[in-house]
Each structure stands twice: as structure tokens, then as C-alpha cells.
Write a protein that holds these residues in place. Structure first.
Motif, PDB file in Angstrom:
ATOM      1  N   THR A  59       0.696  -1.180   0.183  1.00  0.00           N
ATOM      2  CA  THR A  59      -0.214  -0.094  -0.229  1.00  0.00           C
ATOM      3  C   THR A  59       0.886   1.360   0.113  1.00  0.00           C
ATOM      4  N   PHE A  62       2.382   1.750  -3.388  1.00  0.00           N
ATOM      5  CA  PHE A  62       1.653   2.270  -4.497  1.00  0.00           C
ATOM      6  C   PHE A  62       0.986   3.406  -4.323  1.00  0.00           C
ATOM      7  N   VAL A  65       3.763   5.727  -5.816  1.00  0.00           N
ATOM      8  CA  VAL A  65       3.630   5.360  -7.084  1.00  0.00           C
ATOM      9  C   VAL A  65       2.271   6.301  -7.893  1.00  0.00           C
ATOM     10  N   MET A  74      -3.629   4.637 -11.690  1.00  0.00           N
ATOM     11  CA  MET A  74      -3.418   3.733 -10.650  1.00  0.00           C
ATOM     12  C   MET A  74      -4.855   3.227 -10.114  1.00  0.00           C
ATOM     13  N   ILE A 111      -3.379  -1.081  -4.467  1.00  0.00           N
ATOM     14  CA  ILE A 111      -3.253  -0.086  -5.808  1.00  0.00           C
ATOM     15  C   ILE A 111      -4.388   0.794  -5.699  1.00  0.00           C
ATOM     16  N   THR A 203       8.667  -2.667   1.593  1.00  0.00           N
ATOM     17  CA  THR A 203       7.523  -3.649   1.215  1.00  0.00           C
ATOM     18  C   THR A 203       7.662  -4.848   1.631  1.00  0.00           C
TER      19      THR A 203
END
Length: 451
Positions: A59, A62, A65, A74, A111, A203
Motif C-alpha cells: 500500500t 503504490f 507511485v 492507478m 493499488i 515492502t
């Protein structure tokens, strides 16, 4: 709110509501799924763990990201992956295929959830409008957990457990079709550089943490695999902190992580999610193992908790506007703790059912007031370019808290109780004390200016 605001809010809330339902919809159906596909009793936990590992572990990554490469992009990727994972799970004919579907669903949650939340926070300016949007978001997400349990029971009893997966597919497709027309792309200005060492360490650390705790919950806290996973998690998360201090473009800049609003807001949120979700587990245990309720009847009995949480989410923005985020977060946790303590009056007969319904509804109200305050505090004072990071942190807090709370309370109940009822009482008391401690930490360490 303008008409555009309302349409955007409806879409984003719908996506979050579906993701929340997806988290809990299989819980009451696990024994039936196990029978249908040949899972042993000791393997059922993997249906939940296969979802929780990627949902918690990826989490934060992303969320960042989404800031760098596009939040709408996303969200769409997460919805597409959710549809695929749900289809695979719904059509599964053996355990390996079903677990693959669950992993994809968990990854889709990692995501889509921070992307949807950051689109919400960047679509509404900080202040009353954003707080109102976060209140509705919190109410629907929490209601989604309860609705998921009820819907899972209904679908399993009336149709098949497979519909607990397949129901996601048309909703995800609808969101994929409508989002490009309603939601503009949003991303951070400037660099699109990603901190790869930071992404790998955090991660890996979160995956090891969740795996270690879930293994300990199933096999005992002295299990060598669980202890090894927890030790690895500690090493990787410390390494992540060191990497972030030296990285020219950190995944989670230390200046953000050390903000009081981010740090202590997330501490309050962690306590709120860990205690309430584990309390639902304890009350499920009580209703089924002590009072003899069926899975469907248990879901319906806990529906009042969902009504309380929805009311709390709607009321929270007004409470925050009057008293501020710090006081609202602390007071919500105190109210939740008081209602939890009342559950110590439950006995072995059904005479206490009215007490359970009233206390869980009131506790749910306090819990959602605290959660909305947590979301408002943890995302306040940060520029739009860091909202994906802030909502990623908040979502990570939620997922890790949900994952950790249940095995910890289960361990307390097992260790402290000579009977199921005694174990539930012991864990309920610990649960309430944790909520009180969280309220005290927030009251002491959050600046009065937090809002």
C-alpha cells in the motif's frame, strides 16, 4: 459541493465501498469455501492471509507511485486487477487458483485504495469540504466491512460462495467505464523518480511483519517461522529508515514521517482500526461459540454496529469543525473504550443481546468519529503532491492494524480464558485498555492546532 464534486465523490466512495466489502465478504463463508475446494481446517487462514499480505505490504509503495505516475491511472489499474482476481477466485476449482485470485484482490486493494483516497483529498480543498468528504468515505468504508459480512452470508446461503467473488466484476467494470469521464488525472508536479531501495525494504518489511503475525496467530507466538519473520521485518524496516535518510528522492521523506500530525494521527488510526476490527472478531466468537448463532444471524446481529459507524462518519465532520481533530480523535477512542467495557456484562444466555447491540452501535459511532479525525489529521498540512504518500500511509496503517488486531486479541482470549466466554471477557478488557491508551497518546502528543 458542486454537481461535479458530488459525481466525483459518488464514484470514489463507490470504489472504496466495494473494496471494503471485498475485505470481509469471505469471512463468514470460509468453512463453506474450504469444503468446496478441499482446504483443510488449518489451511483456511490462508484465504484471508493471501489477501492481507499484498494489501498491507504494497500500500505505501503504490500510494507514492500514484503521486508520481497518476492517481486516476492507478485507480483504473487497481479496478481492472480486482475484476480479474475476482473472476479467477469465483471460477476456481482448486485451492491454488483460489489463493491466486485472493492475492490479486489484495494487490488490487493496495493499488486502488490510496489512489481513490488521494483523488478524494486532492479533489476537495483542505477544510470543511474535505472533512465532509472524508466523513462520508469513512462511514461507507466501515459500513462496507459490516455489509460484506452480511452479504457474504446471504450470497453463500442463497446462491454460492462463488458469488462473493463474482459480485465484484460488474461493479469494477462500471467504475472502469465511468471514471475517465468524471475524474481528471492527478499527479505530483516535477520528478517521476522512484526510490527503489526504499520500496524494496519497506515492502519486504511489511510483508514479513504481516506474515509473522498471521503465522503466530495460527501456530503460536513461539513458532520459529513466525519469530524469524518478525525479526526479518524489524531488520528491513530499520533499513528502510536508514535508506530514507540518505535517498535524494525518498519514498517517504523523513520530514513527512516526523510531522506530529502524520505520526500521531496514524498512531490514533492504528489503535482505532486494530481495536474495533478485533472486537468484531471477539463478538463473532461470542455469538457463534457461546450463544450458538449461525453465520448469517451473526452478520445480521453485527449490522447495528454498521449503523453506528455510518452515523459516526456522518456526524464526525461537524464534531471536528467544533472541537478540532485532536479532541475529536481522543474523544472518539474514549467513547469506543467505554462502550467496549460495557460488553464485559455479557453472559452465557441471550438475555444480554440488547446490551451487545447497544454497546456495539455506540462503540461503532465513537470508532468512526475517531477514524474520520485520523484521516483528516494524517492528510492535513501536506501539499497535493504528497497526498498519495499521506493516504498510502493512512491506508497502510489501516491494513496492518486490521491484520495485527485479530491474532493478538485471539492470543489474549486463548491464553486468558478457561472457557470461550472467559477468554472473550479478558480480550475485551485488553481491547478497551488499548483504546484508552491510544486516546491518551493522541491527547498528549498531538498539537492543539491539528485539524
Amino acid at each position: 459541493m458542486s454537481s461535479r464534486h458530488k459525481l466525483t465523490l459518488t464514484l470514489l466512495l463507490g470504489a472504496q465501498f466495494m473494496l471494503a466489502i471485498d475485505f470481509s465478504i469471505l469471512n463468514v463463508a470460509l468453512p463453506v469455501v474450504g469444503e468446496g475446494l478441499g482446504f483443510g481446517l488449518d489451511q483456511l487462514q490462508w484465504i484471508a492471509t493471501a489477501f492481507a499480505l499484498p494489501a498491507a505490504g504494497f500500500t505505501l509503495l503504490f500510494g507514492r507511485v500514484a503521486d508520481l505516475f497518476g492517481r486516476r491511472r492507478m485507480l483504473l489499474a487497481g479496478m481492472a486487477l480486482l475484476a480479474v482476481g475476482s473472476l479467477i477466485g469465483g471460477l476456481a476449482t482448486d485451492p491454488a487458483v483460489l489463493l491466486t485470485g485472493r492475492v490479486l484482490q489484495g494487490l488490487a486493494t493496495a493499488i486502488a485504495t490510496p489512489a481513490a483516497l488521494s483523488l478524494l483529498t486532492t479533489s476537495f480543498p483542505e477544510g470543511r469540504l474535505r472533512t465532509r468528504a472524508l466523513g462520508l468515505s469513512g462511514a461507507l468504508m466501515s459500513a462496507g466491512f459490516t455489509v460484506g459480512a452480511i452479504l457474504g452470508g446471504v450470497l453463500t446461503d442463497l446462491l454460492s460462495w462463488r458469488w462473493a467473488f463474482l459480485v465484484n466484476v460488474p461493479v469494477a467494470v462500471l467504475i472502469l467505464a465511468v471514471t475517465p469521464a468524471l475524474v481528471a488525472e492527478s499527479r505530483a508536479a516535477g520528478t517521476t523518480r522512484l526510490d527503489v531501495p526504499g520500496a524494496v525494504t519497506v515492502t519486504g518489511g511489511l510483508l514479513a511483519l504481516v506474515y509473522g503475525v498471521t503465522t503466530a496467530g495460527a501456530d503460536g507466538w513461539g513458532d520459529p517461522v513466525a519469530l524469524g519473520s518478525l525479526a526479518l521485518a524489524a531488520v528491513l524496516l530499520v533499513a528502510f529508515g536508514l535508506v530514507e535518510r540518505r535517498s535524494p528522492a525518498p519514498l517517504a521523506p523523513p520530514r513527512v514521517l516526523t510531522r506530529r500530525t502524520v505520526t500521531w494521527g496514524n498512531v490514533g488510526g492504528f489503535v482505532a482500526f486494530a481495536t474495533e476490527t478485533s472486537l468484531v472478531f471477539l463478538m463473532t466468537l461470542y455469538l457463534q461459540r457461546v450463544l450458538g448463532f449461525s453465520a448469517l444471524a451473526t452478520g445480521l446481529a453485527l449490522g447495528v454496529l454498521g449503523a453506528g459507524t455510518f452515523a459516526g462518519g456522518v456526524a464526525a465532520p461537524r464534531i471536528m469543525a467544533r472541537f478540532g481533530g485532536r479532541a475529536t480523535l481522543a474523544a472518539g477512542l474514549v467513547l469506543q473504550a467505554a462502550a467496549t467495557l460495557a460488553l464485559l456484562g455479557l453472559g452465557s444466555s441471550r438475555d444480554g443481546l440488547a446490551l451487545l447491540l447497544a454497546a456495539t452501535a455506540i462503540g461503532g459511532f465513537g470508532n468512526l468519529v475517531a477514524i474520520v479525525a485520523f484521516m483528516g489529521i494524517a492528510t492535513s498540512g501536506l501539499p497535493d503532491g504528497e497526498q498519495g504518500l499521506a493516504t498510502g500511509l493512512a491506508t497502510m496503517t489501516q491494513q496492518v492494524a486490521i491484520t495485527l488486531g485479530i491474532p493478538v486479541m485471539s492470543a489474549v482470549a486463548t491464553a486468558a480464558g478457561t472457557s470461550v466466554l472467559a477468554g472473550v471477557h479478558a480480550a475485551t478488557l485488553v481491547n478497551a485498555m488499548i483504546a484508552v491508551a491510544g486516546a491518551a497518546l493522541v491527547a498528549v502528543f498531538l498539537r492543539r492546532s491539528a485539524h
